[in-house]
Write a protein that holds these residues in place. Structure first.
Motif, mmCIF file in Angstrom:
data_model
loop_
_atom_site.group_PDB
_atom_site.id
_atom_site.type_symbol
_atom_site.label_atom_id
_atom_site.label_comp_id
_atom_site.label_asym_id
_atom_site.label_seq_id
_atom_site.Cartn_x
_atom_site.Cartn_y
_atom_site.Cartn_z
ATOM 1 N N UNK A 154 0.846 -1.343 -0.064
ATOM 2 C CA UNK A 154 0.050 -0.014 -0.073
ATOM 3 C C UNK A 154 0.828 1.198 0.200
ATOM 4 N N UNK A 155 0.154 2.478 -0.589
ATOM 5 C CA UNK A 155 0.689 3.554 -0.497
ATOM 6 C C UNK A 155 -0.247 4.489 0.341
ATOM 7 N N UNK A 156 0.436 5.111 1.486
ATOM 8 C CA UNK A 156 -0.508 6.007 2.221
ATOM 9 C C UNK A 156 -0.381 7.305 1.731
ATOM 10 N N UNK A 157 -1.681 7.929 1.957
ATOM 11 C CA UNK A 157 -1.849 9.458 1.747
ATOM 12 C C UNK A 157 -1.948 9.973 3.401
ATOM 13 N N UNK A 158 -1.066 10.727 3.821
ATOM 14 C CA UNK A 158 -0.958 11.028 5.035
ATOM 15 C C UNK A 158 -1.460 12.663 5.297
ATOM 16 N N UNK A 159 -1.882 13.035 6.448
ATOM 17 C CA UNK A 159 -2.524 14.593 6.545
ATOM 18 C C UNK A 159 -2.471 14.771 7.987
ATOM 19 N N UNK A 160 -1.929 16.243 8.166
ATOM 20 C CA UNK A 160 -2.190 16.767 9.505
ATOM 21 C C UNK A 160 -2.596 18.071 9.368
ATOM 22 N N UNK A 161 -3.556 18.527 10.149
ATOM 23 C CA UNK A 161 -3.934 19.943 10.179
ATOM 24 C C UNK A 161 -2.916 20.816 10.998
ATOM 25 N N UNK A 162 -2.484 22.038 10.419
ATOM 26 C CA UNK A 162 -1.634 22.897 11.271
ATOM 27 C C UNK A 162 -2.346 23.850 12.222
#
Length: 162
Positions: A154-162
């Motif tokens: 798998x290839x993750x899309x990762x995210x974080x709000x700042x």
């Protein structure tokens, strides 16, 4: 450890570990046979992007990060980043320091979030690091990456709000 802007004189120290990491084919979707001019153009960003190096007390380059808008135009308020740590210096907190630096830079520059488009699921150390820094996995592209030893992962899309 000091994190500072990368300059042209740093590239000869970055290229050997960049080449080694990319040629291994385990963590980046760059061509495994990328040549030096193409790698340099990809990594050594111009504004609004930014490339930094982490150096030790002697000035040796331990790792590098690049930061940039993840997309253009009306999506340019989300930052993206890439990180490489010289394998000889892993386990010393270099990746975490570079990650924290990139997040601080993005906040200072007014980005609203940071997104990683392609984190290889089999790169469990990186996934754990990014999660510890507040990133979440938004989605995983099944079999999105061909790992040389583990096959399609798998290839993750990762995210974080700042």
């Amino acid at each position: 450890m000091l994190i500072r802007e990368a300059n042209a004189a740093d590239w000869p120290a970055i290229w050997p570990f960049f080449r080694s990491i990319v040629r291994a084919g385990e963590t980046y979707s760059y061509p495994v046979d990328i040549d030096e001019p193409a790698a340099r153009a990809l990594w050594m960003l111009q504004p609004p992007g930014r490339t930094v190096v982490a150096v030790d007390d002697s000035g040796a380059v331990l790792g590098s990060a690049k930061m940039n808008p993840n997309q253009m135009g009306n999506a340019a308020h989300v930052a993206g980043a890439g990180f490489m740590v010289d394998p000889a210096h892993r386990g010393r907190g270099v990746g975490r320091a570079l990650g924290e630096h990139a997040l601080a830079w993005a906040r200072t520059e007014g980005y609203r979030a940071m997104q990683f488009n392609a984190v290889v699921a089999a790169n469990t150390g990186a996934v754990a690091l990014w999660q510890s820094l507040g990133f979440e996995i938004l989605a995983t592209v099944p079999e999105g990456f061909h790992h040389p030893a583990k096959g399609y992962v798998g290839l993750h899309i990762m995210y974080r709000r700042l």
